[in-house]
Design a protein around this motif. Structure first.
Motif, PDB file in Angstrom:
ATOM      1  N   ASN A  10       1.511  -7.992 -21.726  1.00 10.18           N
ATOM      2  CA  ASN A  10       0.222  -7.734 -22.377  1.00 10.18           C
ATOM      3  C   ASN A  10       0.064  -8.559 -23.638  1.00 10.18           C
ATOM      4  OD1 ASN A  10      -0.568  -5.955 -20.435  1.00 10.18           O
ATOM      5  ND2 ASN A  10       0.151  -4.127 -21.509  1.00 10.18           N
ATOM      6  N   ASN A  11       1.140  -8.683 -24.410  1.00 14.77           N
ATOM      7  CA  ASN A  11       1.073  -9.478 -25.638  1.00 14.77           C
ATOM      8  C   ASN A  11       0.773 -10.939 -25.324  1.00 14.77           C
ATOM      9  OD1 ASN A  11       1.548  -7.352 -27.334  1.00 14.77           O
ATOM     10  ND2 ASN A  11       3.773  -7.649 -27.390  1.00 14.77           N
ATOM     11  N   ASN A  12       1.374 -11.448 -24.236  1.00 10.98           N
ATOM     12  CA  ASN A  12       1.107 -12.843 -23.849  1.00 10.98           C
ATOM     13  C   ASN A  12      -0.339 -13.028 -23.437  1.00 10.98           C
ATOM     14  OD1 ASN A  12       3.722 -13.702 -24.316  1.00 10.98           O
ATOM     15  ND2 ASN A  12       4.408 -13.217 -22.226  1.00 10.98           N
ATOM     16  N   ILE A  13      -0.890 -12.045 -22.698  1.00  4.47           N
ATOM     17  CA  ILE A  13      -2.291 -12.131 -22.291  1.00  4.47           C
ATOM     18  C   ILE A  13      -3.202 -12.132 -23.508  1.00  4.47           C
ATOM     19  CG2 ILE A  13      -4.156 -10.893 -21.114  1.00  4.47           C
ATOM     20  CD1 ILE A  13      -2.135  -9.903 -19.092  1.00  4.47           C
ATOM     21  N   ILE A  14      -2.931 -11.229 -24.440  1.00  4.60           N
ATOM     22  CA  ILE A  14      -3.753 -11.141 -25.648  1.00  4.60           C
ATOM     23  C   ILE A  14      -3.676 -12.437 -26.435  1.00  4.60           C
ATOM     24  CG2 ILE A  14      -3.990  -9.977 -27.885  1.00  4.60           C
ATOM     25  CD1 ILE A  14      -3.035  -7.414 -26.513  1.00  4.60           C
ATOM     26  N   ARG A  15      -2.448 -12.984 -26.545  1.00  5.04           N
ATOM     27  CA  ARG A  15      -2.271 -14.213 -27.307  1.00  5.04           C
ATOM     28  C   ARG A  15      -3.041 -15.360 -26.651  1.00  5.04           C
ATOM     29  NH1 ARG A  15       2.726 -14.247 -27.035  1.00  5.04           N
ATOM     30  NH2 ARG A  15       3.122 -12.949 -28.857  1.00  5.04           N
ATOM     31  N   ASN A  16      -2.988 -15.450 -25.327  1.00  3.94           N
ATOM     32  CA  ASN A  16      -3.710 -16.509 -24.615  1.00  3.94           C
ATOM     33  C   ASN A  16      -5.217 -16.336 -24.753  1.00  3.94           C
ATOM     34  OD1 ASN A  16      -1.358 -17.711 -23.736  1.00  3.94           O
ATOM     35  ND2 ASN A  16      -1.271 -16.528 -21.830  1.00  3.94           N
ATOM     36  N   ASN A  17      -5.702 -15.094 -24.675  1.00  6.54           N
ATOM     37  CA  ASN A  17      -7.123 -14.828 -24.830  1.00  6.54           C
ATOM     38  C   ASN A  17      -7.597 -15.184 -26.227  1.00  6.54           C
ATOM     39  OD1 ASN A  17      -7.458 -13.949 -22.228  1.00  6.54           O
ATOM     40  ND2 ASN A  17      -7.187 -11.784 -22.701  1.00  6.54           N
ATOM     41  N   MET A  18      -6.771 -14.873 -27.215  1.00  2.00           N
ATOM     42  CA  MET A  18      -7.122 -15.204 -28.592  1.00  2.00           C
ATOM     43  C   MET A  18      -7.255 -16.719 -28.739  1.00  2.00           C
ATOM     44  SD  MET A  18      -7.389 -12.583 -30.746  1.00  2.00           S
ATOM     45  CE  MET A  18      -6.806 -13.145 -32.347  1.00  2.00           C
ATOM     46  N   THR A  19      -6.346 -17.465 -28.125  1.00  5.86           N
ATOM     47  CA  THR A  19      -6.399 -18.920 -28.207  1.00  5.86           C
ATOM     48  C   THR A  19      -7.666 -19.449 -27.536  1.00  5.86           C
ATOM     49  OG1 THR A  19      -3.980 -19.036 -28.168  1.00  5.86           O
ATOM     50  CG2 THR A  19      -5.187 -21.045 -27.646  1.00  5.86           C
ATOM     51  N   LEU A  20      -7.990 -18.896 -26.378  1.00  9.67           N
ATOM     52  CA  LEU A  20      -9.185 -19.318 -25.659  1.00  9.67           C
ATOM     53  C   LEU A  20     -10.440 -19.011 -26.480  1.00  9.67           C
ATOM     54  CD1 LEU A  20     -10.582 -20.378 -23.126  1.00  9.67           C
ATOM     55  CD2 LEU A  20     -10.469 -18.055 -22.180  1.00  9.67           C
ATOM     56  N   ILE A  21     -10.501 -17.821 -27.049  1.00 11.31           N
ATOM     57  CA  ILE A  21     -11.647 -17.434 -27.881  1.00 11.31           C
ATOM     58  C   ILE A  21     -11.784 -18.372 -29.070  1.00 11.31           C
ATOM     59  CG2 ILE A  21     -12.548 -15.639 -29.414  1.00 11.31           C
ATOM     60  CD1 ILE A  21     -11.336 -13.569 -27.502  1.00 11.31           C
ATOM     61  N   ASN A  22     -10.650 -18.692 -29.680  1.00 14.44           N
ATOM     62  CA  ASN A  22     -10.680 -19.588 -30.842  1.00 14.44           C
ATOM     63  C   ASN A  22     -11.236 -20.961 -30.481  1.00 14.44           C
ATOM     64  OD1 ASN A  22      -9.565 -17.526 -32.299  1.00 14.44           O
ATOM     65  ND2 ASN A  22      -7.489 -18.370 -32.327  1.00 14.44           N
ATOM     66  N   TRP A  23     -10.805 -21.478 -29.315  1.00 15.26           N
ATOM     67  CA  TRP A  23     -11.301 -22.781 -28.873  1.00 15.26           C
ATOM     68  C   TRP A  23     -12.792 -22.731 -28.567  1.00 15.26           C
ATOM     69  CZ3 TRP A  23      -9.245 -27.218 -29.802  1.00 15.26           C
ATOM     70  CH2 TRP A  23      -7.858 -27.351 -29.906  1.00 15.26           C
ATOM     71  N   ILE A  24     -13.249 -21.624 -27.973  1.00 14.25           N
ATOM     72  CA  ILE A  24     -14.669 -21.458 -27.668  1.00 14.25           C
ATOM     73  C   ILE A  24     -15.494 -21.420 -28.950  1.00 14.25           C
ATOM     74  CG2 ILE A  24     -16.391 -19.857 -26.729  1.00 14.25           C
ATOM     75  CD1 ILE A  24     -14.329 -19.069 -24.616  1.00 14.25           C
ATOM     76  N   LEU A  25     -15.004 -20.678 -29.940  1.00 15.43           N
ATOM     77  CA  LEU A  25     -15.705 -20.590 -31.229  1.00 15.43           C
ATOM     78  C   LEU A  25     -15.759 -21.947 -31.914  1.00 15.43           C
ATOM     79  CD1 LEU A  25     -14.224 -17.215 -32.546  1.00 15.43           C
ATOM     80  CD2 LEU A  25     -16.593 -17.633 -31.858  1.00 15.43           C
TER      81      LEU A  25
END
Length: 241
Positions: A10-25
């Motif tokens: 779960n932590n890896n998923i959250i970390r990957n999602n955070m990275t994706l969100i950051n790139w989108i922003l």
């Protein structure tokens, strides 16, 4: 081969999602900034006004996303950053209606509260540094002289306008003073970003007071660019604390 634990997965998923969100922003910031520049060159007023509403809010959300990685230490910073981003958005939206009396008043009020939020965050430097009395007197005198000079060059205004403009300038001066303390007594890249941002913010206020009733090409765009630059520097200096 041992299976990964559910918590780790779960932590890896959250970390990957955070990275994706950051790139989108980040992509959104670049795209809307490009649209703003493009519409400014081609003088497409409506497109310019619409695109100007997105870079700072997206930059603020990205800043908060990055601060979430520093929890729980960044909890206090996140609170004031969220409040500041809210009033950043309001300040810009009301500035779009500056031709109206209510638009100018609400813009000034929002900017004052925005600056007050940053002051509440950075006033903590006074608990860290025992600022010498001569330092306080020296820069208080400088800010007072700058205020008087700005009001003189700003021309004749109503009494209420003098009061509101003075309040904006003094609030921005206090924030700049706190950043000056950081720069002179703590130093570092964070202090440099913070001081540069607050200095530009003070210049934006002075520029607004002096040229509010005067018209010339690129005035509004220059104020907007300086506003974006100043608030971005102030926001992202938080990440280096």
């Amino acid at each position: 081969m041992s299976k990964p634990k559910i918590g780790q997965f779960n932590n890896n998923i959250i970390r990957n999602n955070m990275t994706l969100i950051n790139w989108i922003l980040l992509a959104g910031i670049i795209i809307f900034t490009g649209i703003y520049i493009f519409s400014s060159i081609l003088k497409i007023k409506m497109l310019r006004r619409i695109s100007s509403c997105f870079p700072l809010p997206l930059a603020g959300i990205l800043n908060i996303q990055l601060l979430l990685n520093q929890l729980p230490d960044s909890k206090h910073i996140i609170f004031f950053t969220i409040a500041s981003v809210l009033f950043i958005i309001l300040s810009h939206l009301f500035y779009l209606f500056k031709e109206k009396n209510w638009g100018r008043k609400l813009c000034k009020f929002s900017f004052f509260i925005l600056t007050f939020c940053w002051i509440q965050l950075y006033k903590s430097v006074l608990f860290i540094i025992d600022v010498p009395l001569w330092f306080i007197i020296l820069f208080s005198s400088i800010y007072f002289v700058l205020l008087v000079t700005t009001l003189i060059f700003g021309g004749t205004k109503s009494f209420s306008s003098y009061i509101s403009c003075s309040g904006l300038f003094l609030a921005s001066s206090l924030l700049n003073f706190f950043s000056m303390v950081y720069l002179c007594f703590i130093s570092g890249l964070q202090a440099f970003f913070l001081f540069t941002g607050t200095l530009i913010s003070l210049l934006v206020v002075a520029f607004y007071i002096i040229f509010d009733s005067r018209k010339f090409n690129f005035k509004n765009r220059l104020i907007f660019i300086l506003f974006v630059l100043s608030e971005s520097l102030i926001m992202y200096s938080n990440l280096l604390i």
